[in-house]
Design a protein around this motif. Structure first.
Motif, PDB file in Angstrom:
ATOM      1  N   GLU A  81       7.372   7.998  -1.854  1.00  0.00           N
ATOM      2  CA  GLU A  81       6.059   8.298  -2.412  1.00  0.00           C
ATOM      3  C   GLU A  81       5.366   6.968  -2.686  1.00  0.00           C
ATOM      4  O   GLU A  81       5.912   6.100  -3.371  1.00  0.00           O
ATOM      5  CB  GLU A  81       6.210   9.094  -3.710  1.00  0.00           C
ATOM      6  CG  GLU A  81       4.902   9.604  -4.259  1.00  0.00           C
ATOM      7  CD  GLU A  81       5.122  10.466  -5.494  1.00  0.00           C
ATOM      8  OE1 GLU A  81       4.480  10.169  -6.523  1.00  0.00           O
ATOM      9  OE2 GLU A  81       5.920  11.409  -5.421  1.00  0.00           O
ATOM     10  N   ARG A  84       5.360   4.652  -6.064  1.00  0.00           N
ATOM     11  CA  ARG A  84       6.562   4.874  -6.878  1.00  0.00           C
ATOM     12  C   ARG A  84       7.432   3.629  -6.805  1.00  0.00           C
ATOM     13  O   ARG A  84       7.627   3.063  -5.729  1.00  0.00           O
ATOM     14  CB  ARG A  84       7.310   6.111  -6.346  1.00  0.00           C
ATOM     15  CG  ARG A  84       8.454   6.530  -7.237  1.00  0.00           C
ATOM     16  CD  ARG A  84       8.988   7.907  -6.896  1.00  0.00           C
ATOM     17  NE  ARG A  84       9.372   8.009  -5.485  1.00  0.00           N
ATOM     18  CZ  ARG A  84       9.693   9.147  -4.906  1.00  0.00           C
ATOM     19  NH1 ARG A  84       9.648  10.288  -5.581  1.00  0.00           N
ATOM     20  NH2 ARG A  84      10.028   9.170  -3.643  1.00  0.00           N
ATOM     21  N   ASN A  87      12.332   4.459  -4.520  1.00  0.00           N
ATOM     22  CA  ASN A  87      12.388   5.546  -3.555  1.00  0.00           C
ATOM     23  C   ASN A  87      13.835   5.733  -3.126  1.00  0.00           C
ATOM     24  O   ASN A  87      14.679   4.864  -3.369  1.00  0.00           O
ATOM     25  CB  ASN A  87      11.501   5.239  -2.350  1.00  0.00           C
ATOM     26  CG  ASN A  87      10.040   5.201  -2.742  1.00  0.00           C
ATOM     27  OD1 ASN A  87       9.441   6.233  -2.989  1.00  0.00           O
ATOM     28  ND2 ASN A  87       9.456   4.010  -2.827  1.00  0.00           N
TER      29      ASN A  87
END
Length: 174
Positions: A81, A84, A87
């Motif tokens: 994402e 973010r 991950n």
């Protein structure tokens, strides 16, 4: 006398600077060789947290390529994402050819140590298959292939220009 010398010199310089540059055509050939990889019999799956990924395609692609080059990794996928911090990478591999520690080491040394790894879990694919719905493990084989492409490029020959000689010598006429 001054005017004759001036006109003669100016004529020579103007005619010398009016030549057009010649163009050379250079052919560039590029060979791409794909090496044949033996099929990987993946029997282990590693889920690992990866920090430092800014995009799935470039960052994920560099991780995927480095791991695939070992000849022991079958598949690399991501829960990615944008924005973010951490991950998750999912890596299926052959445990007889590479260890989870070696995979972590490869990831952490890529792109001048751009990526850091966190928590990881490794499971047998057989156990995962038994506990989840039936699925098949896909093995990819890269065929050795050479492609040659030719590109013609127009390259002008080096040229130079003489400054406006009339402005330079105008003070002699007056």
């Amino acid at each position: 006398m001054k005017h004759a010398i001036f006109l003669g010199l100016a004529t020579v310089l103007v005619l010398g600077s009016c030549s057009s540059p010649e163009k050379k055509i250079i052919s560039i050939e590029k060979k791409v060789v794909y090496k044949k990889l033996d099929p990987v019999q993946a029997d282990r799956k590693l889920a690992i947290e990866v920090s430092g990924m800014t995009c799935e395609h470039a960052c994920g692609g560099s991780i995927r390529m480095a791991l695939k080059e070992t000849g022991a990794v079958d598949r690399v996928s991501y829960d990615f994402e944008t924005g973010r911090k951490t991950n998750t990478a999912y890596i299926t591999f052959d445990k007889s050819k590479i260890s989870a520690d070696k995979i972590v080491s490869i990831i952490e040394t890529l792109n001048e140590k751009q990526f850091t790894t966190g928590k990881s879990t490794s499971t047998d694919l057989e156990e995962e298959t038994k506990s989840s719905s039936p699925s098949t493990t896909k093995t990819t084989t890269v065929i050795t292939e050479t492609k040659t492409s030719k590109v013609d490029v127009d390259v002008p020959e080096t040229s130079w220009e003489i400054p406006n000689i009339f402005e330079f010598f105008s003070h002699l006429v007056n």
